[in-house]
Every structure is written in structure tokens, then in C-alpha cells.
Motif scaffolding. Sequence first.
Motif, PDB file in Angstrom:
ATOM      1  N   LEU C  66      36.650  54.406  46.190  1.00 31.34           N
ATOM      2  CA  LEU C  66      35.646  54.252  45.125  1.00 31.34           C
ATOM      3  C   LEU C  66      36.225  53.573  43.879  1.00 31.34           C
ATOM      4  CD1 LEU C  66      33.903  57.741  45.436  1.00 31.34           C
ATOM      5  CD2 LEU C  66      33.155  55.557  46.401  1.00 31.34           C
ATOM      6  N   ALA C  67      37.529  53.689  43.661  1.00 26.05           N
ATOM      7  CA  ALA C  67      38.121  53.173  42.430  1.00 26.05           C
ATOM      8  C   ALA C  67      38.752  51.793  42.611  1.00 26.05           C
ATOM      9  CB  ALA C  67      39.173  54.150  41.917  1.00 26.05           C
ATOM     10  N   GLU C  68      38.674  51.250  43.822  1.00 25.07           N
ATOM     11  CA  GLU C  68      39.362  49.978  44.077  1.00 25.07           C
ATOM     12  C   GLU C  68      38.349  48.865  44.344  1.00 25.07           C
ATOM     13  OE1 GLU C  68      42.260  50.563  47.177  1.00 25.07           O
ATOM     14  OE2 GLU C  68      42.971  52.420  46.238  1.00 25.07           O
ATOM     15  N   PRO C  69      38.808  47.608  44.241  1.00 24.04           N
ATOM     16  CA  PRO C  69      37.910  46.493  44.561  1.00 24.04           C
ATOM     17  C   PRO C  69      37.387  46.635  45.986  1.00 24.04           C
ATOM     18  CG  PRO C  69      39.901  45.684  43.505  1.00 24.04           C
ATOM     19  CD  PRO C  69      40.129  47.148  43.800  1.00 24.04           C
ATOM     20  N   LEU C  70      36.127  46.237  46.188  1.00 21.33           N
ATOM     21  CA  LEU C  70      35.508  46.413  47.507  1.00 21.33           C
ATOM     22  C   LEU C  70      36.033  45.375  48.498  1.00 21.33           C
ATOM     23  CD1 LEU C  70      31.839  47.137  46.406  1.00 21.33           C
ATOM     24  CD2 LEU C  70      33.517  48.734  47.330  1.00 21.33           C
ATOM     25  N   PRO C  71      36.213  45.793  49.756  1.00 23.07           N
ATOM     26  CA  PRO C  71      36.634  44.834  50.784  1.00 23.07           C
ATOM     27  C   PRO C  71      35.486  43.875  51.114  1.00 23.07           C
ATOM     28  CG  PRO C  71      36.131  46.950  51.787  1.00 23.07           C
ATOM     29  CD  PRO C  71      36.024  47.145  50.302  1.00 23.07           C
TER      30      PRO C  71
END
Lengths: 209, 209, 209, 209
Positions: C66-71
Motif C-alpha cells: 500500500l505504501a509503495e509505487p504500484l506495479p
Amino acid sequence: MSSSTQAVHEARQQVIAAGRFAAARGWVPATSGNFSARVDAHHAVVTLSGRDKGQLTEADLALVALAEPLPAGLSAEAPLHIARYRADPAIGAIFHVHAVNAAVISRRHEQQGEIKVAGWELLKAFAGIHTHTQSVRVPVFANSQDIPTLAGQVEQRLQDFPADALAPGYLLAGHGLYAWGRNGAEAQRHLEAFDALLQLQLEWERITA
Amino acid sequence: MSSSTQAVHEARQQVIAAGRFAAARGWVPATSGNFSARVDAHHAVVTLSGRDKGQLTEADLALVALAEPLPAGLSAEAPLHIARYRADPAIGAIFHVHAVNAAVISRRHEQQGEIKVAGWELLKAFAGIHTHTQSVRVPVFANSQDIPTLAGQVEQRLQDFPADALAPGYLLAGHGLYAWGRNGAEAQRHLEAFDALLQLQLEWERITA
Amino acid sequence: MSSSTQAVHEARQQVIAAGRFAAARGWVPATSGNFSARVDAHHAVVTLSGRDKGQLTEADLALVALAEPLPAGLSAEAPLHIARYRADPAIGAIFHVHAVNAAVISRRHEQQGEIKVAGWELLKAFAGIHTHTQSVRVPVFANSQDIPTLAGQVEQRLQDFPADALAPGYLLAGHGLYAWGRNGAEAQRHLEAFDALLQLQLEWERITA
Amino acid sequence: MSSSTQAVHEARQQVIAAGRFAAARGWVPATSGNFSARVDAHHAVVTLSGRDKGQLTEADLALVALAEPLPAGLSAEAPLHIARYRADPAIGAIFHVHAVNAAVISRRHEQQGEIKVAGWELLKAFAGIHTHTQSVRVPVFANSQDIPTLAGQVEQRLQDFPADALAPGYLLAGHGLYAWGRNGAEAQRHLEAFDALLQLQLEWERITA
């Protein structure tokens, strides 16, 4: 005059299949509707009263002689079936349903006594109709519980319709649709076509009202 | 010029699957509709006339050469399919249905000759549409039983439409929808998107009328 | 930070079940809609772009932090899901559908920016609602293809709603419905309640217009 | 006073079957509705709160004594069922659903306090109705969360209705339909007849408004 066991069996199977077809579409709620198929020139099978049309077995159908008094236990509307078989030897099956579209539009057109269905390609699903430009007249009769009298009125009036403009069925106002065909498959196709056409017509009347 | 047995089989399977899909949604009542899929640059398979689209088998589909006279027994509307395959080599499947929404809204817009569909996210289900702000024009043609002439009129008019505003399908007034795609899966997705969009459009016209 | 294999599997199974449920009701036509479920405080599974929601397998769902850039490859609307999970840790599943009732009524109420749903017993199907006398406000947002910006606007506005009057979902105008719940079963129940309530509301507006 | 294991089992099976029937038609969305069947003169089985009516098992039904305080965990509306069984020993089953037609039309007629249903052949699906010329009155009550008080009001008012004009059911405004019958099969038939009749009535009011 007897009728062959095989022909009786086949007529019953046509009715059982049509009953399942109609029930799956919600056209025979609460054990309503009645279905029949011709066995031969002098006999037909007709559903007994109060049976669930989606779960018919051969035991739910009675063999009747078209020229003799009807046995007890038949659908109360059996005389409407018998009168049609007697009037038109080409009819092989008659299916009667209580679909919502049929009940509503029939009541709306009760005063005119008929619905003119025109302008839909699907009219070609009726036997003998080869172009959407040919309109069809669907007779509408006032509902009645006096079925023998009603059957006489229906047959009298159907004779007066020009054959090439008559749909393979009629409506009872606030009640439902009677449709027929040369055999079970054709009567079922006519039932399906009527339901779609009456829905189209009802939507169209809403738009153009 | 022959076409591989495997390609013919696969084309037939695409049509059989799409027929079941459409029948389950009530879009091909009373044996209406006709379906086809391209086999290769020069051939397609097309449904034979009068078959129940929900129960097609490979025997209900004929292999036709796009450049040759059509064999007997095909759906009467087969020329509308053939003309599309000849005009656009990217088309891999064409499905024609008699859904109620399509029949009603096409008749309502017959005079304008087209329906502008705008403002729905679902427009993005059409290949090449990437935003709901792009509106789509769906051509509407008067119904006709002279299919070869109609096919010519359709192809002439489709050429005049700006490619980026043309929906992957058109309507015949009071009749139904033709939809296509690069393959069976895309044509089926387009069919589903058209049906939902035409329902949305019809509801919206009711509200805003 | 890793998430347990078992929790990922269970989240995927919730989404697969909800997808079948929605597809059977016609709410996700033409591969539309997107579905997700929370795995733990920091992860969720989200459907990949363009998948048929009625036939999802575990391979159609990506695990995202949830806290990282989306794939790459996710549904374009994934940021709307992620923003909700980040804003409200009690949310366990989010299902987005393109049901006709939602698309039509949302567009009708786009200018007001919300729909007040009141007077229906079925409101009690929403978690925390214990009487039909409590009305619920369903926010309506203008549709947009700029999803990250839209997600920010949605979260900003949801914060301003009084918690006890906010429905567990919102509408995008002409697009569809987002609904959530503490887990997959509750989100699915909310989806079903929303669809029935929006249909009731639409029918009621027709009658009282 | 005890009730036989076999009678309890049969009552539960009637409810389970009716629950599946109602769920397949979309009448019990989001775990709404509650269902019961009489076991004997002094007992009935009633659904527990919050169960999915389409997937009931015998464990979702509690055996209750009609003359004793109700156990915990029952549907909150159980007192409406119990009051009916106590008032009329001929009632064998009671099914309550949240069908859209029932919720909409009940709210429309809340001020009048009843709906007069007339002119439909399908009225004959109600036990004791033998002609479409007999109209039926369906009481409509304001919705309430105070179920014991509501149950008293319902029973008081049902006593005042002439028996031959009373439908086998009543409506709660904006809520749904209660229908009963001498056994599970009749109550289910009445449920199906009510739904079709309320749809017919709603369509008819739209046409004649």
C-alpha cells in the motif's frame, strides 16, 4: 378410435419440454398456465389442473378425445385448447402462459379488441411471415370464467380474421397469451416471439404515448 | 484456395461460444440472430438459417469463400457479414442479435440515422476508446429485406464515418444490432458493451426526455 | 515487509468469489469493474487490468504494497482502492461494479454531488444502520481518467462527511459504484444492498418526479 | 409439550426450499427476509438473524414455542411470524421477502393503507379465489422497528378485514411482503403470485397514472 402409445408419449414430451422452457422465463408463476399437444386427428394431451409447469411429468397430462366430453381434473381452460384443435387440423401444439408483458398489454388494448404489431423484424419468427413490413393483428378477448362460452366466441372471431394478418395466438385481457404452432417446436418458437414482440410493443407505446 | 481444418474448427468454436453467451442473455429469441467468424483472408464460417443460437454445433455453420457466390441455406443476412469481412480485413468475428434494447432504441433514432452515445465509462470497453469523454456514433439503418442492397448501403456509409468516432457495430431499425471485433472474444465483449450502453442510453433518454 | 502466503490466498479467494457473484448479476459487463481485498495492514490484492471478473483465478490478482509505487498491469483504477485502504484500516475489501442502476442514477445526481437514500428497510443491510428512519448519503463524483487526482478528491471529501450518515460506498457519475466492507463477505453484502437500494431509489424518483 | 423430530425436520426443509426459491429470484438481497414454518399447534421453526436465505441449512433455523418468550438470535421480525401463527391455526408457513416490486408499491400506497388488486386472472392463484372478478385488498402498514407493537397492530387490523377480500399477505411500506399459506408449498405459491400481481399492478398504475 385409439391413438398409438408412441404418439401419446411424444406429445407428452413436447408439453413437458415447453413447460420447462416457459417456467425458466417466469411465464407460468404460481402453477398458472396450461399446455397441450395434439396426438392425432382425434386426440390431444392436456395438462391437469394446478400442476407446476416447470416440473411436469407424463402423469400430469391427460389424454383426451377431441369429440367427446372432457374428463374431470383437466385445466379449467382445456375447452379453449380443444376448440382450437377442432377448428384447425394443422395445429399441433397450444401453450398458454401468464407472462407479465402479455397480461399488461392485453388489458391496455381490451377496448380495441386487438393489438396491431408492426415494424419489428422479429415478426418473421411467425410461420408464414417473410418481411417486417407485414403487420400482424393479435386478437384480445375480455377475460371470462365461462370457458365453453369464451371458446365459442374466440373461434367465431378467429374465423373473421383475414388469415394472412392473424398472429398464431391471441390474448385474454389481464390474463395471458395463447399461442400455437404445427408442432411443439413451432408453438414454443411462437411463444418466445410473442413475448419479445409484446415487450417491444409495450416499450414502444411507452415512448410514443 | 483452401483453409486449414484447424482454423475452420477454431472459427466455428468461437461462434458456438458466442451463440451460447447471447442466448443465455435472451438476445436471440425464437432462433433469431446470425453469427460468423473469419477463418482466414478469404473465408469465414456463417450460421445456417433458422438454427437455435444457444445450441449450435459445428454442423450449423457453413464455410464460405468471401469472393464467391454464397451457398444455399445460409442465414438470409449473410451478405451483411460477408461485406464487412471484405471491407475490413481486421475484422475477425461478427455477431448479430435481436436484443430488446437494440430493437427499441434503433427504431427511436431511425430518422436521425444514428445514436450518439456519450458520457459513459463503459465506452472504454470498445477497442481504441480510452476515455469516457470520447463519444461514439452508432449508425442506424432502415430495416430491409433486400439484404444485398442494404449491405452496399451499410458499407458505403461506414466509409464516410470518421474512424475514431465509429462504434464497432451498427443498428437496423426495429431489428437489432451488428457488432464485430478482431476476434471472437473481442466481438463478444463489444456485444456485451453495446447492450449495456444501449440500455444506459435508453434509460437516460427516458429521464431527460 | 512480507505478508503470509495463507493471508494472500484468502484475500484472493474473497475477490474471486465476489467477482463470480457480481458477474452472475450482470454488474461487470465486458470485463469492466475491479476488485480488491486487504491482506494485512500494508498489503492488498488487486485485479489486473481487463480480466473477466466472473472467471478470475489467483493469477488475475496482483499483491501490492500500500505504501509503495504500484506495479504495472493493474486495473487503471487501482489507486482508488489503495487510497481507501490507506485512509481506513478497518476496510477489508473493496468491490467496484458498472451496474446499470448505479451508472444511471449517479449521472442523474452528478450536479448535487450526492444521493440521499431514505425510507427503505434495506438500509439496515449496511453495517451500523439499525433503523429504516436513518437516511444515508451516497457521494457522487464526476468521472475522470486522472485516477490519482480523483483518488485525492474522493478521500478529501469522504473525510468531510459525518461518519454516521456515510454509506459504505460512493458513485462515479455515468460510471459505477465503489463499495467496501470490513471483509469480503460484508463488502459483497454492501454491494448487493447498494444495487437494490439504488434500484428502489430510481423507481421511487420515477414515481414521484 | 414436545414436537416430533420428524415434524421439525419437515418444517425446516420447507423453509430451506422456500429460501432457495426466493433467493434465486432476487427477493432476499443482502441476507434480508425471514422465513418460518409451523411444526404443530404450539411450535414453529424460524430463521436466525442475518442468514443468507439462499443457503439455509437446518442449523440456521430455531425451534420456538408459540406461547413462550422467544429465544435470542432469531430474526428481529420473528414476533410478526409468531403473532400470525397464534391468530390463525390454519397457517402452516410464513415467508417474508424484500422484493423490489413489494418495496416500491407499498411505499406508494402507504397513505391509503392498502392496495386493491383487481382485474388479473392470476388472483386465482390465491387459495379461495375462483374468479378474476373478485378483487383482493392487500393491507399496507407503516414500517417500524418496534416489532412487538407492530405485530399487535397488524393482527388487530387483519381481524377487521372481511375474510373473503383479504389477500394471504400484507406489506410493510418501503420494506417488503409477508405471505402465508396452509403449508410451505401454498405459502411459496402465494409469494410467487404476490410478486407477479404487484408487478402487474405497478405497471398498470404507470400506464393509467
